[in-house]
Write a protein that holds these residues in place. Structure first.
Motif, PDB file in Angstrom:
ATOM      1  N   ARG A   1       0.837  -1.213   0.000  1.00 55.34           N
ATOM      2  CA  ARG A   1       0.000   0.000   0.000  1.00 55.34           C
ATOM      3  C   ARG A   1       0.862   1.248   0.000  1.00 55.34           C
ATOM      4  NH1 ARG A   1      -3.972  -1.808   4.324  1.00 55.34           N
ATOM      5  NH2 ARG A   1      -5.474  -2.925   3.087  1.00 55.34           N
ATOM      6  N   ALA A   2       1.919   1.235   0.817  1.00 52.56           N
ATOM      7  CA  ALA A   2       2.800   2.401   0.896  1.00 52.56           C
ATOM      8  C   ALA A   2       3.525   2.633  -0.429  1.00 52.56           C
ATOM      9  CB  ALA A   2       3.808   2.215   2.024  1.00 52.56           C
ATOM     10  N   ALA A   3       3.801   1.554  -1.151  1.00 48.20           N
ATOM     11  CA  ALA A   3       4.482   1.667  -2.440  1.00 48.20           C
ATOM     12  C   ALA A   3       3.516   2.064  -3.554  1.00 48.20           C
ATOM     13  CB  ALA A   3       5.170   0.355  -2.780  1.00 48.20           C
ATOM     14  N   GLY A   4       2.237   2.113  -3.244  1.00 45.29           N
ATOM     15  CA  GLY A   4       1.261   2.530  -4.240  1.00 45.29           C
ATOM     16  C   GLY A   4       0.667   1.390  -5.035  1.00 45.29           C
ATOM     17  N   VAL A   5       0.936   0.168  -4.644  1.00 46.39           N
ATOM     18  CA  VAL A   5       0.341  -0.977  -5.333  1.00 46.39           C
ATOM     19  C   VAL A   5      -0.999  -1.259  -4.684  1.00 46.39           C
ATOM     20  CG1 VAL A   5       0.598  -3.418  -5.888  1.00 46.39           C
ATOM     21  CG2 VAL A   5       2.614  -1.927  -5.820  1.00 46.39           C
ATOM     22  N   PRO A   6      -2.085  -1.069  -5.408  1.00 52.79           N
ATOM     23  CA  PRO A   6      -3.393  -1.279  -4.786  1.00 52.79           C
ATOM     24  C   PRO A   6      -3.674  -2.760  -4.552  1.00 52.79           C
ATOM     25  CG  PRO A   6      -3.656  -0.792  -7.104  1.00 52.79           C
ATOM     26  CD  PRO A   6      -2.187  -0.649  -6.786  1.00 52.79           C
ATOM     27  N   ALA A   7      -4.272  -3.038  -3.421  1.00 49.40           N
ATOM     28  CA  ALA A   7      -4.712  -4.407  -3.140  1.00 49.40           C
ATOM     29  C   ALA A   7      -5.967  -4.681  -3.952  1.00 49.40           C
ATOM     30  CB  ALA A   7      -4.978  -4.581  -1.643  1.00 49.40           C
ATOM     31  N   ALA A   8      -6.351  -5.917  -4.064  1.00 46.61           N
ATOM     32  CA  ALA A   8      -7.509  -6.286  -4.872  1.00 46.61           C
ATOM     33  C   ALA A   8      -8.774  -5.599  -4.376  1.00 46.61           C
ATOM     34  CB  ALA A   8      -7.689  -7.796  -4.866  1.00 46.61           C
ATOM     35  N   ALA A   9      -8.925  -5.491  -3.067  1.00 47.55           N
ATOM     36  CA  ALA A   9     -10.128  -4.876  -2.507  1.00 47.55           C
ATOM     37  C   ALA A   9     -10.127  -3.362  -2.712  1.00 47.55           C
ATOM     38  CB  ALA A   9     -10.242  -5.197  -1.025  1.00 47.55           C
ATOM     39  N   GLU A  10      -8.935  -2.760  -2.873  1.00 52.51           N
ATOM     40  CA  GLU A  10      -8.860  -1.312  -3.013  1.00 52.51           C
ATOM     41  C   GLU A  10      -9.067  -0.858  -4.460  1.00 52.51           C
ATOM     42  OE1 GLU A  10      -5.696  -0.545   0.589  1.00 52.51           O
ATOM     43  OE2 GLU A  10      -5.075  -0.295  -1.472  1.00 52.51           O
ATOM     44  N   ALA A  11      -8.956  -1.739  -5.400  1.00 52.72           N
ATOM     45  CA  ALA A  11      -9.090  -1.388  -6.807  1.00 52.72           C
ATOM     46  C   ALA A  11     -10.572  -1.262  -7.156  1.00 52.72           C
ATOM     47  CB  ALA A  11      -8.407  -2.423  -7.675  1.00 52.72           C
ATOM     48  N   VAL A  12     -11.214  -0.230  -6.581  1.00 53.70           N
ATOM     49  CA  VAL A  12     -12.635  -0.007  -6.796  1.00 53.70           C
ATOM     50  C   VAL A  12     -12.782   1.018  -7.905  1.00 53.70           C
ATOM     51  CG1 VAL A  12     -14.754   0.807  -5.710  1.00 53.70           C
ATOM     52  CG2 VAL A  12     -13.094  -0.493  -4.385  1.00 53.70           C
ATOM     53  N   PRO A  13     -13.584   0.736  -8.920  1.00 58.42           N
ATOM     54  CA  PRO A  13     -13.749   1.702 -10.006  1.00 58.42           C
ATOM     55  C   PRO A  13     -14.440   2.970  -9.497  1.00 58.42           C
ATOM     56  CG  PRO A  13     -15.274  -0.133 -10.262  1.00 58.42           C
ATOM     57  CD  PRO A  13     -14.362  -0.466  -9.120  1.00 58.42           C
ATOM     58  N   ALA A  14     -14.058   4.074 -10.116  1.00 62.31           N
ATOM     59  CA  ALA A  14     -14.635   5.358  -9.727  1.00 62.31           C
ATOM     60  C   ALA A  14     -16.093   5.430 -10.173  1.00 62.31           C
ATOM     61  CB  ALA A  14     -13.840   6.492 -10.354  1.00 62.31           C
ATOM     62  N   THR A  15     -16.893   6.084  -9.366  1.00 63.27           N
ATOM     63  CA  THR A  15     -18.299   6.267  -9.715  1.00 63.27           C
ATOM     64  C   THR A  15     -18.439   7.508 -10.592  1.00 63.27           C
ATOM     65  OG1 THR A  15     -18.748   7.634  -7.781  1.00 63.27           O
ATOM     66  CG2 THR A  15     -19.020   5.244  -7.537  1.00 63.27           C
ATOM     67  N   GLU A  16     -19.611   7.690 -11.176  1.00 65.12           N
ATOM     68  CA  GLU A  16     -19.862   8.874 -11.989  1.00 65.12           C
ATOM     69  C   GLU A  16     -19.693  10.138 -11.167  1.00 65.12           C
ATOM     70  OE1 GLU A  16     -23.492   8.885 -14.229  1.00 65.12           O
ATOM     71  OE2 GLU A  16     -23.287   6.758 -14.695  1.00 65.12           O
ATOM     72  N   LEU A  17     -20.123  10.083  -9.916  1.00 61.66           N
ATOM     73  CA  LEU A  17     -20.004  11.246  -9.055  1.00 61.66           C
ATOM     74  C   LEU A  17     -18.533  11.599  -8.810  1.00 61.66           C
ATOM     75  CD1 LEU A  17     -21.557  13.292  -7.358  1.00 61.66           C
ATOM     76  CD2 LEU A  17     -21.483  11.685  -5.470  1.00 61.66           C
ATOM     77  N   ASP A  18     -17.690  10.576  -8.620  1.00 63.47           N
ATOM     78  CA  ASP A  18     -16.259  10.815  -8.429  1.00 63.47           C
ATOM     79  C   ASP A  18     -15.651  11.449  -9.673  1.00 63.47           C
ATOM     80  OD1 ASP A  18     -16.356   9.670  -5.886  1.00 63.47           O
ATOM     81  OD2 ASP A  18     -15.835   7.668  -6.635  1.00 63.47           O
ATOM     82  N   LEU A  19     -16.008  10.926 -10.834  1.00 61.09           N
ATOM     83  CA  LEU A  19     -15.470  11.469 -12.082  1.00 61.09           C
ATOM     84  C   LEU A  19     -15.926  12.900 -12.313  1.00 61.09           C
ATOM     85  CD1 LEU A  19     -15.879   8.357 -14.405  1.00 61.09           C
ATOM     86  CD2 LEU A  19     -13.772   9.251 -13.413  1.00 61.09           C
ATOM     87  N   LEU A  20     -17.198  13.190 -12.044  1.00 60.72           N
ATOM     88  CA  LEU A  20     -17.701  14.565 -12.205  1.00 60.72           C
ATOM     89  C   LEU A  20     -17.003  15.523 -11.245  1.00 60.72           C
ATOM     90  CD1 LEU A  20     -21.503  13.871 -12.729  1.00 60.72           C
ATOM     91  CD2 LEU A  20     -19.863  14.733 -14.417  1.00 60.72           C
ATOM     92  N   ALA A  21     -16.751  15.069 -10.023  1.00 65.09           N
ATOM     93  CA  ALA A  21     -16.055  15.920  -9.052  1.00 65.09           C
ATOM     94  C   ALA A  21     -14.629  16.185  -9.507  1.00 65.09           C
ATOM     95  CB  ALA A  21     -16.065  15.259  -7.678  1.00 65.09           C
ATOM     96  N   GLU A  22     -13.968  15.177 -10.080  1.00 65.10           N
ATOM     97  CA  GLU A  22     -12.608  15.360 -10.576  1.00 65.10           C
ATOM     98  C   GLU A  22     -12.583  16.343 -11.747  1.00 65.10           C
ATOM     99  OE1 GLU A  22      -9.025  12.609 -12.392  1.00 65.10           O
ATOM    100  OE2 GLU A  22     -10.611  11.650 -11.231  1.00 65.10           O
ATOM    101  N   ILE A  23     -13.562  16.232 -12.658  1.00 67.21           N
ATOM    102  CA  ILE A  23     -13.653  17.156 -13.795  1.00 67.21           C
ATOM    103  C   ILE A  23     -13.886  18.573 -13.291  1.00 67.21           C
ATOM    104  CG2 ILE A  23     -15.075  17.801 -15.789  1.00 67.21           C
ATOM    105  CD1 ILE A  23     -15.503  14.756 -16.228  1.00 67.21           C
ATOM    106  N   ARG A  24     -14.787  18.733 -12.315  1.00 57.30           N
ATOM    107  CA  ARG A  24     -15.056  20.055 -11.749  1.00 57.30           C
ATOM    108  C   ARG A  24     -13.785  20.663 -11.155  1.00 57.30           C
ATOM    109  NH1 ARG A  24     -17.770  19.389  -6.523  1.00 57.30           N
ATOM    110  NH2 ARG A  24     -15.622  19.011  -6.022  1.00 57.30           N
ATOM    111  N   ASP A  25     -13.019  19.842 -10.410  1.00 53.38           N
ATOM    112  CA  ASP A  25     -11.796  20.343  -9.788  1.00 53.38           C
ATOM    113  C   ASP A  25     -10.761  20.736 -10.839  1.00 53.38           C
ATOM    114  OD1 ASP A  25     -13.009  19.848  -7.367  1.00 53.38           O
ATOM    115  OD2 ASP A  25     -11.945  17.949  -7.000  1.00 53.38           O
ATOM    116  N   LEU A  26     -10.652  19.952 -11.911  1.00 57.93           N
ATOM    117  CA  LEU A  26      -9.709  20.291 -12.983  1.00 57.93           C
ATOM    118  C   LEU A  26     -10.111  21.595 -13.686  1.00 57.93           C
ATOM    119  CD1 LEU A  26      -9.065  16.765 -14.542  1.00 57.93           C
ATOM    120  CD2 LEU A  26      -7.418  18.193 -13.323  1.00 57.93           C
ATOM    121  N   LEU A  27     -11.398  21.752 -13.945  1.00 59.89           N
ATOM    122  CA  LEU A  27     -11.872  22.985 -14.582  1.00 59.89           C
ATOM    123  C   LEU A  27     -11.645  24.194 -13.681  1.00 59.89           C
ATOM    124  CD1 LEU A  27     -15.183  21.762 -16.260  1.00 59.89           C
ATOM    125  CD2 LEU A  27     -13.071  22.475 -17.398  1.00 59.89           C
TER     126      LEU A  27
END
Length: 146
Positions: free
Chosen positions: A104-130
Motif C-alpha cells: 500500500r505504501a508503495a502505491g500498489v493497490p490491493a484487490a479490494a482497493e481497486a474499486v472503479p470510480a463512480t460517476e459522481l467521483d469522475l464529475l467531481a474530478e472534472i469540476r476540480d480540474l476545470l
C-alpha cells in the motif's frame, strides 16, 4: 419479547461469534494434538518420567500428595500452546499484514482497493480540474498579442 430475542440472534455479530467458537474448538484440537503428541513426550523424556505430571510428587503426612510436576506440566503446556499459536498462526498473519502495508505504501493497490470510480467521483474530478485551470488562467492575467 420474542421479536427482541429473534433480532438479537439474527445480528451479524452473534453469528460471527458462533462461527468463531466452532472454529476455535477445531483449532484447539489441532494445537492440543501438537502439544500432546510432540512436545509433551520430549519434555517427559528430559525428566525421565512417563509423564511430567506424574513426576515430582511429594508425600505429606496423612497421605496427602503435592504434585509439583502437575503444576509444572500445566505451565509448560500453556507456554507451548502459546508458542504454537504465535509461531504457526500469529507471526505469519502479522508478516502478511506487513507485506500488505508495504504494498500500500508503495502505491500498489490491493484487490479490494481497486474499486472503479463512480460517476459522481469522475464529475467531481472534472469540476476540480476545470476550477484549477480557470484559476490558473485568471492568475496569468490578460494576454496581449501584436
Amino acid at each position: 419479547m420474542i421479536k427482541g430475542f429473534r433480532d438479537f440472534i439474527m445480528r451479524g455479530n452473534v453469528i460471527d461469534l458462533a462461527v468463531a467458537v466452532v472454529i476455535g474448538a477445531a483449532f484447539t484440537a489441532v494445537v492440543n494434538a501438537i502439544v500432546t503428541g510432540i512436545f509433551n513426550p520430549l519434555i517427559a523424556t528430559l525428566f525421565n518420567a512417563e509423564s511430567l505430571a506424574e513426576s515430582m510428587i511429594v508425600e505429606l503426612p496423612g497421605g496427602a500428595k503435592m504434585s509439583f510436576g502437575l503444576v509444572l506440566a500445566a505451565i509448560i503446556t500453556f507456554l507451548l500452546i502459546a508458542a504454537v499459536v504465535y509461531f504457526v498462526f500469529v507471526l505469519p498473519l502479522n508478516k502478511m499484514k506487513e507485506a500488505q502495508e508495504r504494498r500500500r505504501a508503495a502505491g500498489v493497490p490491493a484487490a479490494a482497493e481497486a474499486v472503479p470510480a463512480t460517476e459522481l467521483d469522475l464529475l467531481a474530478e472534472i469540476r476540480d480540474l476545470l476550477a484549477s485551470s480557470a484559476s490558473e488562467a485568471a492568475s496569468e492575467g490578460p494576454k496581449h498579442t501584436l
